[in-house]
Write an enzyme that holds these catalytic residues in place. Structure first.
Site, PDB file in Angstrom:
ATOM      1  N   THR A 106      -1.225  -5.554   6.223  1.00 29.39           N
ATOM      2  CA  THR A 106      -1.653  -6.586   7.175  1.00 29.39           C
ATOM      3  C   THR A 106      -3.083  -6.248   7.581  1.00 29.39           C
ATOM      4  O   THR A 106      -3.624  -5.230   7.138  1.00 29.39           O
ATOM      5  CB  THR A 106      -0.755  -6.594   8.426  1.00 29.39           C
ATOM      6  OG1 THR A 106      -0.853  -5.316   9.047  1.00 29.39           O
ATOM      7  CG2 THR A 106       0.692  -6.905   8.103  1.00 29.39           C
TER       8      THR A 106
ATOM      9  N   ASN B 106       0.858  -1.190   0.000  1.00 33.49           N
ATOM     10  CA  ASN B 106       0.000   0.000   0.000  1.00 33.49           C
ATOM     11  C   ASN B 106       0.892   1.236   0.000  1.00 33.49           C
ATOM     12  O   ASN B 106       1.984   1.216   0.571  1.00 33.49           O
ATOM     13  CB  ASN B 106      -0.885  -0.002   1.255  1.00 33.49           C
ATOM     14  CG  ASN B 106      -1.830   1.204   1.295  1.00 33.49           C
ATOM     15  OD1 ASN B 106      -2.377   1.605   0.263  1.00 33.49           O
ATOM     16  ND2 ASN B 106      -2.012   1.784   2.469  1.00 33.49           N
TER      17      ASN B 106
ATOM     18  N   THR C 177       4.187  13.918  -5.192  1.00 41.74           N
ATOM     19  CA  THR C 177       5.309  13.858  -6.141  1.00 41.74           C
ATOM     20  C   THR C 177       6.320  12.822  -5.662  1.00 41.74           C
ATOM     21  O   THR C 177       6.847  12.045  -6.455  1.00 41.74           O
ATOM     22  CB  THR C 177       5.989  15.240  -6.234  1.00 41.74           C
ATOM     23  OG1 THR C 177       4.978  16.178  -6.481  1.00 41.74           O
ATOM     24  CG2 THR C 177       7.019  15.299  -7.327  1.00 41.74           C
TER      25      THR C 177
ATOM     26  N   GLU D 233      -4.104  -5.011  10.179  1.00 41.80           N
ATOM     27  CA  GLU D 233      -4.184  -3.754  10.931  1.00 41.80           C
ATOM     28  C   GLU D 233      -4.114  -2.588   9.949  1.00 41.80           C
ATOM     29  O   GLU D 233      -3.154  -2.497   9.165  1.00 41.80           O
ATOM     30  CB  GLU D 233      -3.004  -3.695  11.902  1.00 41.80           C
ATOM     31  CG  GLU D 233      -3.121  -2.593  12.892  1.00 41.80           C
ATOM     32  CD  GLU D 233      -1.864  -2.481  13.755  1.00 41.80           C
ATOM     33  OE1 GLU D 233      -1.771  -1.531  14.512  1.00 41.80           O
ATOM     34  OE2 GLU D 233      -0.978  -3.360  13.645  1.00 41.80           O
TER      35      GLU D 233
ATOM     36  N   SER E 194       4.650   6.562   2.865  1.00 47.24           N
ATOM     37  CA  SER E 194       5.240   5.253   3.178  1.00 47.24           C
ATOM     38  C   SER E 194       4.713   4.216   2.199  1.00 47.24           C
ATOM     39  O   SER E 194       3.541   4.245   1.838  1.00 47.24           O
ATOM     40  CB  SER E 194       4.824   4.795   4.582  1.00 47.24           C
ATOM     41  OG  SER E 194       5.121   5.772   5.544  1.00 47.24           O
TER      42      SER E 194
HETATM   43  C1  GRF Z   1      -2.291   9.103  -2.670  1.00 43.93           C
HETATM   44  O1  GRF Z   1      -1.992  10.250  -1.931  1.00 43.93           O
HETATM   45  C2  GRF Z   1      -2.005   7.871  -1.850  1.00 43.93           C
HETATM   46  O2  GRF Z   1      -0.988   8.058  -0.922  1.00 43.93           O
HETATM   47  C3  GRF Z   1      -3.286   7.663  -1.105  1.00 43.93           C
HETATM   48  O3  GRF Z   1      -4.289   8.063  -2.008  1.00 43.93           O
HETATM   49  C4  GRF Z   1      -3.760   8.992  -2.947  1.00 43.93           C
HETATM   50  C5  GRF Z   1      -4.065   8.455  -4.325  1.00 43.93           C
HETATM   51  O4  GRF Z   1      -3.679   9.258  -5.370  1.00 43.93           O
HETATM   52  N1  GRF Z   1      -3.359   6.299  -0.645  1.00 43.93           N
HETATM   53  P1  GRF Z   1      -3.698   8.670  -6.861  1.00 43.93           P
HETATM   54  O5  GRF Z   1      -5.093   8.059  -7.081  1.00 43.93           O
HETATM   55  O6  GRF Z   1      -2.637   7.648  -6.993  1.00 43.93           O
HETATM   56  O7  GRF Z   1      -3.473   9.862  -7.741  1.00 43.93           O
END
Ligand code: GRF
Length: 449
Positions: A146, A112, A177, A148, A141
Site C-alpha cells: 500500500t 513485497n 532461507t 504506507e 513477511s
Molecule cells: C531480502 O532480504 C528481502 O527480504 C529484502 O531484500 C532482500 C533481497 O534479497 N526485501 P534477494 O535480492 O532476493 O537475494
C-alpha cells in the site's frame, strides 16, 4: 482478465535476486500455478539479471537514477508491465519506493517480501535493529503493498529464533532461507499461528472493501494452499524466563524513597522463585522500618506461567497463598483471614504476572488481560498497548513498549515501559491514582545470571 492461464508475474529486483530465483523455480516446478513473465531490475549489471537469464527468464533494466526520476521510471515500468500482461507484481529485494499513485492504482496486485515480522521493523537494516533490540524472534513477511511503506496487509510470515551468537550476517542468511520458501510456498504453519490469523483477518478486510482483484485472490490462494502443504519449519522452543537480578529506585510523589530488587532464579527445571525486596531510605524508614518482601514460586510449561505459592509481608497486608490447579482453588491467609477463592483460567499472582507478560511478548502474543490474586480477591486486569518510546535510563537509551494495566472500577492505573533489551522487564513503572503519579520505579541495574 483471463481465467484459465497461470498467473503472470513481474518480479522487480535491485540486486542479487535470490527471492526472484526461488519464485521462478517454484513456478517452473509447478509448485505454484504462476509464471515469471518478466524480471525488471532498476539497476544495470546486477547479479539477479544474470540469474534470471540463466533461468531462461525475460529481463529488462529500467534504470532509476534519483527520486526525481520516479515518474519516468514508473511510466516505463507501466509500459513493460502492460507488454508482459502481468497480473501481479512481486517486489523481491526491490530497494525503491513506488509512488502513492502507482501503488494505489494496483491495490491487491503488488506483493513485497520484507525481512522482518511486520509491523515490527519497517524500513532498512532490519537484522541489525533486531539484534540491537535483543529480540528473541525474527522473520520475514510477505504483504500486499500500500502507499504506507512496509505497512500493507500481511499475507504470511516466517519466523526464526535469534540465537545468542548471531551476527547480522548469520541472522540475515537464516531469515533469507525462510524468505525463499515464503515467497513460493509460505512457511510458518498451523492454524492459530500469527500468520494464519493475520491472513484470515486481511482476507475479510480485503473482500469487504470490494477491492480485490482476481490476481491478488489467486495469488493469496496459491500461497495459502502451498503454505498449508509445506512442511512446518523447525519451531523455536517456547521461551523460558531468563534468570536475572533487577534493581529499581522507588520514588514516592517524586521523592526518592528506596530501592526495590527483583530476582528471578530457576530452582529446578521449569520451576522458578521470583522475589521482590523493597528497602526504604531516610525518613521513609520511619514508615517502613523493615524490608518488604514478596515471593512467588511458579512453574513454566509450554510458555505458560502457573503460580504455585505467593507470599507478601506488609503491615495489614500479609498474604500466604497456595494455588491448587487440580482443585481450581487458591487457599491460605490474607490480612489475617482465611483465603479460599476459585481460580480463574491463567490466574497470576502480583509477581508472576510480570513473567507472564514477559513470555507473552517474547512469543509475540500481546497480553490483553490477566486474572490476578489481589490480596484477598481475584480481579481482572486489562492490559493496553499505548505505543513505543525511547527512555533515557541509567542503563543508557532503551527502546520500550508502553503498556497500561487497569482493573475495572479502580482509580489506579499502572504504566509499564517494557524494554525488549531487558527481556521485556520494565525500564520504568508508574502507578497513577486519579491521574497523578503516586509511586514510580526506575531501573538502575539489570544482570542476567
Ligand atoms: C531480502 O532480504 C528481502 O527480504 C529484502 O531484500 C532482500 C533481497 O534479497 N526485501 P534477494 O535480492 O532476493 O537475494
Amino acid at each position: 482478465m483471463s481465467t484459465g492461464r497461470p498467473l503472470q508475474l513481474a518480479v522487480l529486483i535491485s540486486g542479487r535476486g535470490s527471492n526472484m530465483a526461488a519464485i521462478a523455480r517454484a513456478c517452473a516446478a509447478g509448485e505454484i500455478d504462476a509464471r515469471v513473465r518478466l524480471v525488471i531490475s532498476e539497476r544495470a549489471g546486477v547479479a539477479g539479471l544474470d540469474t534470471a537469464r540463466a533461468l531462461g527468464l525475460e529481463t529488462r533494466t529500467i534504470a532509476w537514477s534519483g527520486a526525481t526520476e520516479r515518474l519516468r521510471f514508473e511510466r516505463a515500468l507501466e509500459r513493460a508491465l502492460a507488454d508482459a500482461r502481468a497480473d501481479l507484481i512481486v517486489l523481491a529485494g526491490f530497494m525503491r519506493i513506488l509512488s502513492q499513485e502507482f501503488v494505489e492504482a494496483r491495490i491487491g496486485r503488488i506483493l513485497n517480501i520484507h525481512p522482518s515480522l511486520l509491523p515490527l521493523y519497517r524500513g532498512l537494516h532490519t537484522h541489525r535493529r533486531v539484534l540491537a533490540a535483543g529480540e528473541r524472534v525474527h522473520g520475514a513477511s510477505v504483504h500486499f503493498v500500500t502507499a504506507e511503506l512496509d505497512g500493507g496487509p500481511v499475507i504470511l510470515q516466517s519466523r526464526v529464533a535469534v540465537l545468542p551468537d548471531d551476527t547480522e550476517a548469520t541472522l540475515s542468511a537464516r531469515v533469507q532461507t525462510t524468505e525463499h520458501t515464503a515467497g513460493s510456498h509460505g512457511v510458518e504453519s498451523g492454524p492459530g499461528s500469527m500468520a494464519s490469523r493475520s491472513r484470515c483477518r486481511w482476507w475479510r478486510i480485503l473482500m469487504s472493501a470490494g477491492r480485490v482483484e482476481r490476481a491478488a485472490l489467486v495469488a493469496a490462494m496459491l500461497i495459502s494452499a502451498a503454505w498449508s502443504q509445506a512442511a512446518p519449519p523447525p519451531q523455536a522452543p517456547p521461551p523460558q524466563p531468563p534468570q536475572f537480578v533487577a534493581t529499581y529506585t522507588i520514588a514516592w510523589h517524586g521523592i526518592t524513597a528506596g530501592t526495590s530488587t527483583l530476582e528471578l532464579q530457576s530452582t529446578s527445571p521449569q520451576l522458578y522463585l521470583y522475589t521482590s525486596t523493597d528497602r526504604a531510605y531516610g525518613v521513609f524508614r520511619l514508615a517502613f522500618p523493615h524490608a518488604l518482601r514478596q515471593s512467588s514460586r511458579f512453574r513454566v510449561a509450554a510458555g505458560q506461567v502457573e503460580p504455585l505459592t505467593f507470599q507478601a509481608g506488609g503491615p495489614g497486608n500479609d498474604v500466604m497463598a497456595q494455588f491448587d490447579w487440580k482443585s481450581g482453588q487458591v487457599t491460605g491467609m490474607a490480612k489475617g483471614k482465611l483465603l479460599d477463592l476459585k481460580l480463574q483460567p491463567g490466574t497470576q499472582d502480583p509477581l508472576s504476572v510480570q513473567i507472564a507478560i514477559m513470555l507473552a511478548l517474547q512469543a509475540r502474543d500481546a497480553p490483553e488481560s490477566f486474572w490476578m490474586l489481589n490480596t484477598d480477591e481475584i480481579d481482572r486486569y486489562e492490559y493496553r498497548r499505548q505505543g513505543q518510546s525511547t527512555l533515557d535510563t541509567p542503563l543508557g537509551k532503551l527502546r520500550t513498549i508502553l503498556y497500561t494495566s487497569h482493573e475495572a472500577g479502580s482509580d489506579k492505573t499502572t504504566y509499564l515501559w517494557l524494554a525488549p533489551a531487558l527481556d521485556y522487564m520494565p525500564a520504568r513503572a508508574e502507578q497513577h491514582v486519579k491521574g497523578s503519579t503516586q509511586v514510580s520505579l526506575e531501573i538502575q541495574a539489570f544482570t542476567r545470571r
